[in-house]
Design an enzyme around this catalytic site. Structure first.
Site, PDB file in Angstrom:
ATOM      1  N   GLU A  68       0.796  -1.220   0.000  1.00  0.00           N
ATOM      2  CA  GLU A  68       0.000   0.000   0.000  1.00  0.00           C
ATOM      3  C   GLU A  68       0.833   1.278   0.000  1.00  0.00           C
ATOM      4  O   GLU A  68       0.418   2.283  -0.569  1.00  0.00           O
ATOM      5  CB  GLU A  68      -0.930   0.030   1.241  1.00  0.00           C
ATOM      6  CG  GLU A  68      -2.058  -0.993   1.180  1.00  0.00           C
ATOM      7  CD  GLU A  68      -3.032  -0.748   0.040  1.00  0.00           C
ATOM      8  OE1 GLU A  68      -3.305   0.424  -0.291  1.00  0.00           O
ATOM      9  OE2 GLU A  68      -3.514  -1.729  -0.549  1.00  0.00           O
ATOM     10  N   SER A 103     -56.394 -22.888  26.953  1.00  0.00           N
ATOM     11  CA  SER A 103     -56.343 -23.933  27.979  1.00  0.00           C
ATOM     12  C   SER A 103     -55.016 -24.017  28.714  1.00  0.00           C
ATOM     13  O   SER A 103     -54.891 -24.807  29.649  1.00  0.00           O
ATOM     14  CB  SER A 103     -56.664 -25.290  27.367  1.00  0.00           C
ATOM     15  OG  SER A 103     -57.945 -25.246  26.768  1.00  0.00           O
TER      16      SER A 103
END
Lengths: 165, 774
Positions: B179, B454
């Site tokens: 780089e 229930s």
């Protein structure tokens, strides 16, 4: 021969008399000398606290190892470490008395008396009846937790339960 | 007409030439001072917003622990471990028949940091044996935990900070060589680099090389936008020079290594070499090999263009270039170069790690932590959150949901599912908030308040059993029609599902067959207040409507709330706040907050034992018996079906020895589903339990409970020698005192023939079965 026997008898009788009086006198002297001291008594067997039984229910070595680490940390007042190890043990074995009672002890060390009481009650319910010493210890812990919360009557009830064991 | 510009006028104007020049210089200086302040402020302040990381539970390994090979390999794959012949590096494992060798990574666990370790063991009959760690016998070990997601700032950047000292030298060399070769010589901008780039681009006739330095790239990412303009380029240069004036090369490099964008995962950008090494290779930056470091450096120039998963050839070419440059610059020797260049491009399979694959659980974690942490801190402080999430349980639950939906065919398009799974110790292990589990949206598990139907019946039964002087499991209640006054002129007349009258039934049968009328009659006898109190004690919820229909579950609860309620039954009478977080560390690994377990006794274990018995019977002979279509017969469980009015909600809540699960199936539009609890929720539940539960429910008899033989027909005391009896638990001496003599053989046949169909189970078989269970 008669003279010899006579001589022996004549020597023995006074000796016996002297010995008798000597022993009487020594007893008196001994009594006089020891009047101010407490009389010696043989040690009385005091009722001893029940030894904690070895809980025989099987436990994975991993959990045992964690409980040991947690106990050591608790003794060394490293409460955070104790809690972390105990929690790890609890995740592996959530219904064993040994894990639950340690949770109670750690919560008590953290001054979380209500939490400690709940853990101790749960521990009691998981403990088989054949371990009275452990039950007693657990009830005493419950009592201490309740005292810390000013639940006086409840603490007395817990102490009564402990006393039964 | 000419302006009167004389020589004198011109000279007098020119005399003041410094003024405008000075003005421009002053303005420039002010601007530079301003930029300088910005540069320093951001660099020295909190440089990054670090998302908080949420970890799953670490997989515990100990002698005798249940673990099957499939689950283990799934966990290792999810963790990014590479399967090799002979594991040499951290992040690798091997399998030779039953034997596993794992090179586990170092990790800072909640309980303390642990170094990398070599763990080996055998899996025999799905149990761990011969466990060793670093060559020594060990009682306990564990894998590092899976990162399951994070709590991100709005920019959705993800990173893992590293210090320069942690970065291997060849990583730095690779980066610099590809780089910015002159990094250590220039002052932020490299004229040599710009010239070199211009020459390369001219020769190629296109843009092949950039002239930006590492400093410039950092400035672009850290301070500026990616906008391409001359103005931005000039500002970038000024920033770069200012940065170099204030900070050392090492500081700039370290920041770059932590900032650079290196890929994407879902919505989130992968920033920094620390995270990228885990993302691509499943290992920490320190443990990267030369070829892997070269690949990361190669990617920095264009993570999409050089994506090693999608374009391996391209990535390899660029990586090889990095290696060549390293050799050229004498940063590596020929031997290392020759070895590295031969390595293939190997990254984590499918780059499967997606942040927030499990959004419903992360949502729960976030809500848990909201009490103690601000949202901003959660999203930016880089906290490490140790959760109770079990990825294996979750993945299997998701599969069960998917299979159920497949089975539903076209009806599945309208259906939705939610589920919660809780461990014995009260930890939430799995949350599904949508039938598409990875969907980020409405979390039905936590927020869908649906009528529980229930599921409420065990509450009514529990209220009754809490008064053993009046009610036992053998007590009778009529299932005849019932009318409950609501207000003047208004009545509630509940119906059974089959609209039938089942006569006098035991409380046990009332629950196993889920009879509505009998339940309401019982609830009315107890009183609404008693039922409400039991509800509140069980669930910890105070806001329950005070209406009779709550006895049949006309109360809206989320699956999470139902889990909390049923946990009290699972635990034997102890309510606990369900846990999803074990502890939180800061980004340096220092403990911040612990969340230990706690329990509160709300019911006597003896009473809960009776209820658990009844709920077990629901599965063996009642509305839950369809569970055994999926579950093995030896997996003992207890539970309850739940169906709301018009079948709008289908529920099942139940537990085995080690897991509690609650499942809801329904429509978001609240339309009828045509599913009952038995045909909907139960199916999902049973499939889940068959996959994730490994411990049968054990109903060990607590103190204060006595079992007696009871005649089924009359509910009176009987004996083991009689037909038509069952072994029922009772509190204290609450068992019936009146003895029912054994019926003769003909009477037995008559009784069996005369019993209603719905209770006509093969009772002698179940009697025998229950005798066996005792």
């Amino acid at each position: 021969m008669m003279k010899r026997a006579d001589l022996v008898l004549r020597g023995a009788i006074p000796s016996i008399i002297v010995l008798f009086f000597a022993s009487m006198m020594s007893t008196c002297v001994h009594k006089l000398l020891t009047t101010d001291k407490e009389p010696a008594i043989s040690p009385v067997e005091l009722p001893s606290e029940p030894q904690l039984e070895i809980i025989k229910e099987p436990m994975a070595p991993a959990v045992q190892s964690l409980l040991k680490k947690a106990s050591v940390a608790l003794q060394e007042k490293r409460i955070g470490d104790a809690e972390a190890h105990a929690e790890r043990a609890y995740r592996m074995e959530s219904r064993d008395y040994r894990v639950l009672i340690l949770q109670a002890q750690i919560a008590f060390a953290r001054a979380k008396a209500n939490d400690a009481e709940q853990w101790a009650l749960r521990a009691l319910e998981s403990l088989p009846p054949r371990y009275p010493a452990h039950r007693r210890e657990a009830w005493l812990l419950v009592a201490a937790c309740r005292k810390a919360q000013s639940k006086t009557q409840a603490a007395i009830d817990a102490e009564r339960e402990a006393a039964k064991l | 007409m000419r302006l009167p510009v004389t020589r004198e006028t011109l000279y007098s104007c020119l005399r003041f030439w410094p003024v405008p020049v000075l003005a421009v210089l002053a303005l420039l200086s002010l601007e530079i001072l301003h930029l300088d302040r910005l540069v320093r402020e951001k660099f020295e302040g909190k440089r990054w917003r670090l998302p908080s990381i949420v970890y799953a539970r670490p997989l515990e390994l100990f002698e005798g622990a249940y673990l099957n090979a499939e689950d283990l390999e799934l966990e290792l794959q999810e963790l990014g471990y590479f399967k090799v012949k002979d594991p040499l590096q951290v992040g690798e494992y091997s399998r030779q028949n039953e034997r596993y060798d794992i090179k586990r990574r170092a990790f800072n666990f909640w309980e303390g940091a642990e170094d990398a370790a070599h763990i080996s063991f055998r899996l025999q009959s799905n149990k761990i044996t011969e466990l060793q760690q670093n060559g020594q016998s060990s009682e306990l070990s564990r894998l590092d935990p899976l990162k399951i997601g994070g709590i991100y700032p709005s920019q959705k950047e993800d990173r893992k900070l590293v210090q320069l000292s942690q970065v291997p030298r060849f990583v730095i060399d690779a980066l610099v060589v590809i780089e910015d070769r002159d990094f250590y010589e220039h002052w932020g901008v490299s004229l040599k680099g710009i010239s070199r780039a211009m020459w390369s681009n001219l020769r190629a006739g296109r843009l092949v090389q950039g002239g930006s330095t590492i400093t410039q790239q950092l400035v672009k990412n850290f301070y500026l936008t990616p906008e391409r303009s001359l103005k931005r380029k000039l500002v970038e240069m000024v920033y770069s020079v200012l940065l170099e004036l204030h900070y050392s090369k090492d500081e700039i490099l370290e920041t770059y290594i932590n900032e650079i964008y290196l890929g994407h995962s879902g919505d989130n950008g992968i920033h920094g070499f620390g995270l990228a090494s885990e993302f691509y290779f499943g290992r920490s930056l320190e443990s990267l090999s030369l070829d892997q470091a070269a690949l990361l450096a190669a990617i920095a120039n264009g993570p999409s263009h050089f994506n090693p998963s999608r374009y391996p050839e391209r990535a390899k070419k660029r990586r090889d270039l990095v290696l060549e440059l390293l050799l050229e610059e004498k940063k590596i020797d020929k031997k290392s170069y020759d070895f590295a260049i031969k390595q293939p491009i190997k990254v984590r399979p499918a780059l499967r790690w997606m942040p927030n694959r499990f959004p419903s659980f992360i949502d729960l974690v976030r809500r848990h932590l909201d009490r103690d942490y601000k949202a901003k801190d959660l999203a930016e402080d880089g906290l490490h959150i140790f959760s109770s999430f079990d990825p294996i349980t979750q993945i299997k639950a998701e599969k069960s949901v998917a299979d159920f939906m497949l089975f539903q065919g076209k009806a599945a398009s309208k259906l939705q599912v939610a589920s919660v799974i809780v461990s014995e110790s009260g930890e939430v292990q799995s949350v599904i908030g949508d039938k598409v589990a990875s969907y980020h949206g409405f979390n039905r598990a936590l927020d869908a308040k649906r009528s529980i139907g229930s599921l409420a019946k065990p509450v009514v039964l529990l209220a009754a059993l809490s008064d053993p002087s009046k009610y036992t499991l053998a007590s009778r209640v009529s299932d005849a029609a019932i009318s409950i006054p609501l207000s003047p002129g208004q009545f509630w007349e509940p119906q059974n599902f089959d609209h039938a009258d089942h006569g006098e039934v035991s409380l046990l049968t009332m629950l196993t067959q889920s009879y509505n009328r009998a339940t309401v009659r019982l609830g009315s006898q107890l009183g609404l207040k008693t039922v409400l109190d039991t509800f509140r004690k069980l669930s910890g919820i105070t806001d329950i409507p005070e209406i009779p229909s709550i006895m049949l579950g006309s109360v809206g609860m989320s699956p999470y709330e139902v889990s909390a309620m049923y946990y009290t039954l699972f635990s034997g009478g102890y309510r606990a706040e369900l846990k999803s977080v074990r502890g939180v560390q800061n980004h340096e690994g220092k403990s911040l907050t612990a969340y230990p377990s706690s329990v509160q006794k709300v019911f006597e274990p003896s009473v809960i034992h009776l209820l658990q018995y009844a709920m077990r019977a629901v599965i063996f002979e009642g509305t839950g018996r369809g569970a055994f279509s999926y579950m093995p017969m030896d997996l003992n469980a207890a539970g309850k079906t739940g169906t709301s009015n018009d079948q709008r909600d289908s529920w099942f809540a139940g537990f085995t020895g080690d897991k509690l699960a609650v499942v809801w199936v329904g429509n978001d539009s609240n339309d009828p589903t045509r599913l009952t609890g038995s045909s909907g929720g139960l199916h999902v539940w049973a499939q889940i339990m068959a996959k994730v539960s490994h411990k049968s429910l054990s109903l060990s008899q607590p103190a204060g409970v006595q079992y007696q033989w009871i005649d089924n027909a009359s509910g009176m005391l009987s004996s083991a020698d009689c037909q038509g009896v069952r072994y029922l638990p009772f509190l204290g001496d609450s068992a019936p005192k009146e003895q029912q003599p054994c019926p003769s053989f003909s009477e037995t046949i008559q009784n069996l023939q005369s019993q209603p169909v719905t209770s006509g189970q093969d009772k002698p078989l179940f009697d025998w079965f229950f005798k066996l269970m005792q």
